[in-house]
Design an enzyme around this catalytic site. Structure first.
Site, PDB file in Angstrom:
ATOM      1  N   ARG A 184      73.492  62.248 -83.554  1.00 27.94           N
ATOM      2  CA  ARG A 184      74.318  62.206 -84.763  1.00 27.94           C
ATOM      3  C   ARG A 184      73.834  61.196 -85.789  1.00 27.94           C
ATOM      4  NH1 ARG A 184      80.005  62.732 -81.706  1.00 27.94           N
ATOM      5  NH2 ARG A 184      79.238  60.731 -81.029  1.00 27.94           N
ATOM      6  N   GLU A 234      79.039  52.431 -69.243  1.00 29.84           N
ATOM      7  CA  GLU A 234      80.221  52.075 -68.457  1.00 29.84           C
ATOM      8  C   GLU A 234      79.978  52.315 -66.971  1.00 29.84           C
ATOM      9  OE1 GLU A 234      85.024  52.924 -68.393  1.00 29.84           O
ATOM     10  OE2 GLU A 234      83.783  53.788 -69.972  1.00 29.84           O
TER      11      GLU A 234
END
Length: 178
Positions: free
Chosen positions: A64, A101
């Site tokens: 993006r 994460e």
């Protein structure tokens, strides 16, 4: 600095998708911007204004970051350099591993596309925790270039990504902040 009019248009255009991709996440869908060419041009003009005369190259983070990054580079008349996930670019590449994460990831850029001493803008659509952007900045530095700016369409302040970027002593800009 984005005008209040541009901010309002973007807030009316970007869709908030609750519980996507997982419960508890409020996904900011920027794709409706691309249905309005004039709004897209306004976004590019704002991002270009931030960087005009201050950078020698733009690096965009897959995927993006390419949506606005290429147009920014073209408007600034500077090169655009791809930063991609590992294994997507032909050799020779420079790699940087970073933590997620749960686990880790690697991003790469082609060796030799950035030159020592260049001032670089790193662009992505969204700044969240800052891990990917920090890794991109390390890729730039490995090639002797300097990160002078970071730009984003959206910054998520509660995730404190901007904190990870302070060590690069670069300007940070986002049009919207949530």
């Amino acid at each position: 600095m984005a005008s209040q009019q541009l901010i309002k248009k973007l807030e009316e255009t970007i869709e908030n998708i609750p519980d996507f991709p997982i419960p508890g996440i409020q996904f900011k869908d920027i794709s409706p911007i691309f249905l309005n060419p004039k709004l897209y041009e306004e976004v590019i003009a704002d991002l270009v204004q931030f960087s005009k005369g201050k950078v020698d190259a733009v690096c965009g983070i897959e995927s993006r970051g390419y949506l606005f990054g290429i147009a920014i580079a073209v408007a600034l008349e500077v090169p655009f350099i791809l930063i991609r996930k590992a294994g997507k670019l032909p050799p020779p590449v420079i790699s940087e591993k970073y933590d997620l994460e749960y686990g880790s990831a690697v991003i790469e850029t082609r060796e030799g596309q950035l030159k020592s001493g260049q001032r670089v803008l790193i662009h992505d659509d969204l700044l969240a925790t800052g891990g990917t952007t920090e890794a991109a900045a390390k890729l730039v530095e490995k090639q002797g270039a300097t990160v002078s700016q970071f730009s984003f369409l959206i910054g998520l302040k509660d995730l404190k990504g901007e904190e990870k970027l302070k060590k690069f002593n670069a300007e940070v800009y986002h049009i919207l902040e949530y």
